[in-house]
Each structure stands twice: as structure tokens, then as C-alpha cells.
Design a protein around this motif. Sequence first.
Motif, short mmCIF file in Angstrom:
data_model
loop_
_atom_site.label_atom_id
_atom_site.label_comp_id
_atom_site.label_asym_id
_atom_site.label_seq_id
_atom_site.Cartn_x
_atom_site.Cartn_y
_atom_site.Cartn_z
N LYS A 1 18.33 -6.03 -5.98
CA LYS A 1 17.32 -5.49 -5.06
C LYS A 1 16.21 -4.79 -5.81
N ALA A 2 16.54 -4.13 -6.93
CA ALA A 2 15.50 -3.49 -7.73
C ALA A 2 14.56 -4.54 -8.33
N LEU B 1 9.35 -7.86 -8.02
CA LEU B 1 8.77 -9.19 -7.85
C LEU B 1 7.81 -9.26 -6.67
N HIS B 2 8.06 -8.49 -5.62
CA HIS B 2 7.22 -8.64 -4.44
C HIS B 2 5.81 -8.09 -4.65
N ASN C 1 14.84 -9.29 0.45
CA ASN C 1 13.54 -8.63 0.53
C ASN C 1 12.60 -9.57 1.29
N SER C 2 12.25 -9.20 2.51
CA SER C 2 11.45 -10.08 3.37
C SER C 2 10.02 -10.27 2.86
N ALA C 3 9.60 -9.46 1.89
CA ALA C 3 8.25 -9.61 1.34
C ALA C 3 8.15 -10.81 0.40
N LEU C 4 9.29 -11.35 -0.01
CA LEU C 4 9.30 -12.52 -0.91
C LEU C 4 9.30 -13.80 -0.09
#
Length: 273
Positions: free
Chosen positions: A164-165, A170-171, A215-218
Amino acid sequence: MSKKTRHEPHEEHADESWLLPYADLLTLLLALFLVLYAMSATDARKFQEMSEAFSVALTGGTGVLDYSKTLPSEDPPNVNDHKASSPNVPATTPDQRRAELMRQEQEDLEKLKKQLDNYIKNNGLTSELSTKLNHSQLVITIRDNALFPSGEAVVKPEARKLAKAISQMLHKFPDYEIIVSGHTDNVPIANSRYPSNWDLSSDRALQFMKILLTNSALDPKRFMPIGYGEYHPIADNKTEAGRAKNRRVEVSIIRKYQDSTTFTNVEDVTNGN
């Protein structure tokens, strides 16, 4: 007897009417020589000014010295040429634009690598994680013992925090293609769930990628999991230390702009060469 007045005979005056055509002839000869001289000169602008002046003086307008009849008219100025030469609108070629994009990409990947290296150092993970930036990609290499129990593909609870980190970092750079690849050593595996190292490496890549994508931003369409089994080693499988290095998961952030003079193949991308 009246005295008669005697008249003296008139003197004969010479006929000077020939002077008019002679003067005209001299004027035309002068104009001819001026035209010939002007035509031999390299400065067309001076010739134009002079011809216009003589045309007005001799004919009251256009005539034999009409510049538009003796020299081709200049093409109208090109608007694009003016814009290109204007100091306020600098010209940018495709190569210059590409070079600028490559420079910006290099800065982005260096920034991401620095963030990852700081995370690794601050969390005491230097023996389990490493990063490498080369001409084709930024590679995050994670030892399998930091992620999975031996012979399994279920991500350890403490490793989920690591995944998660990484996804949070990445996002911030959402436009890159991401390859998540699994690798094993050359020791054959044969259990009820994974009949080969191909199956184990593929499932490990998939499971780790799924946690990244929580992570929904990816964007999932930019991610691809690949299993390579034991066929892309980075160390010698003859030693335990070498086999431990080969058991790994790699997260590769692929460059969008690469040097066209550098050949990149699939092995370069997945092995970080």
C-alpha cells in the motif's frame, strides 16, 4: 517728291526645330543607361525606388521604367516565418519537444526513486528491497521472504502495508505502465496448488498487483502481472544466497520516452538491464 523708306532685308534664322527631338533622344538615352546600370546592381530596392521616380518624372505614372513589369514581384511574407522569427514565440521542433519530455520524465522517476529509497531506509528494509533506475525503467525489487511464506502466494499481513505504501507513491505518477513480475529459483516445486515454478511466480505477481490496485487512484489497465518462473535469474542458483536473490517480485515503472538509439527488449524491461 516724297522720300521713300528703304527696308533692310530680314536675316534668315536657322531652323532649330530639330533640337526638340534631339533633347528627347538624349533624355531617353540617359534613362536607358540608368536602367541598364540599375539592372546590373544587386540592390533591387534601390532600383525600384529609382525606376518609380523616373517613371513619374517622364510619363506622369507607370511606363518603360515600371518596376512591376521588369522584375518579378516578391512573395508576400509568410505569417509562420514571422512567428518563427519572433523573439516572443520561440520555435520548437519535434526533437526539442521530445528532449524536454524525456528530461521531465527523468526528473519524475528520480523523484519517485528518492521517495522509495527513503521509505526503505526509514523502515529498515534495505536487505529486502532495492531500486534501480536505468534507460528503460525504474525497478523495485522485493525479496520473496518479505512478501510470502515459502512455497505460497498469499501476501503476509505485514507485507500488505509495504504494497500500500508503494501504491501511494505510484499514484502520484499515474501515466506510467506498470509490470509486476514474479520470479523463483530453479528448485522444482510440486505441491497440490502449484505444480510448477511458472504457476507459483505468476500467482505471486498477481496477488501482489491486486493489493497495489486497492488504491482506487491507480488505473488497472496500466498494470500487467507476469510470471517468469526460474528463467530470468539475477544470481547464481548454485548457492543458497544466489537462490534467495532470484526468489523475488519486481515492480517495473516503464519509461514512456526512451533513447531511440538504445535497443530495449522484453528481457531488458523485466530484468532491469
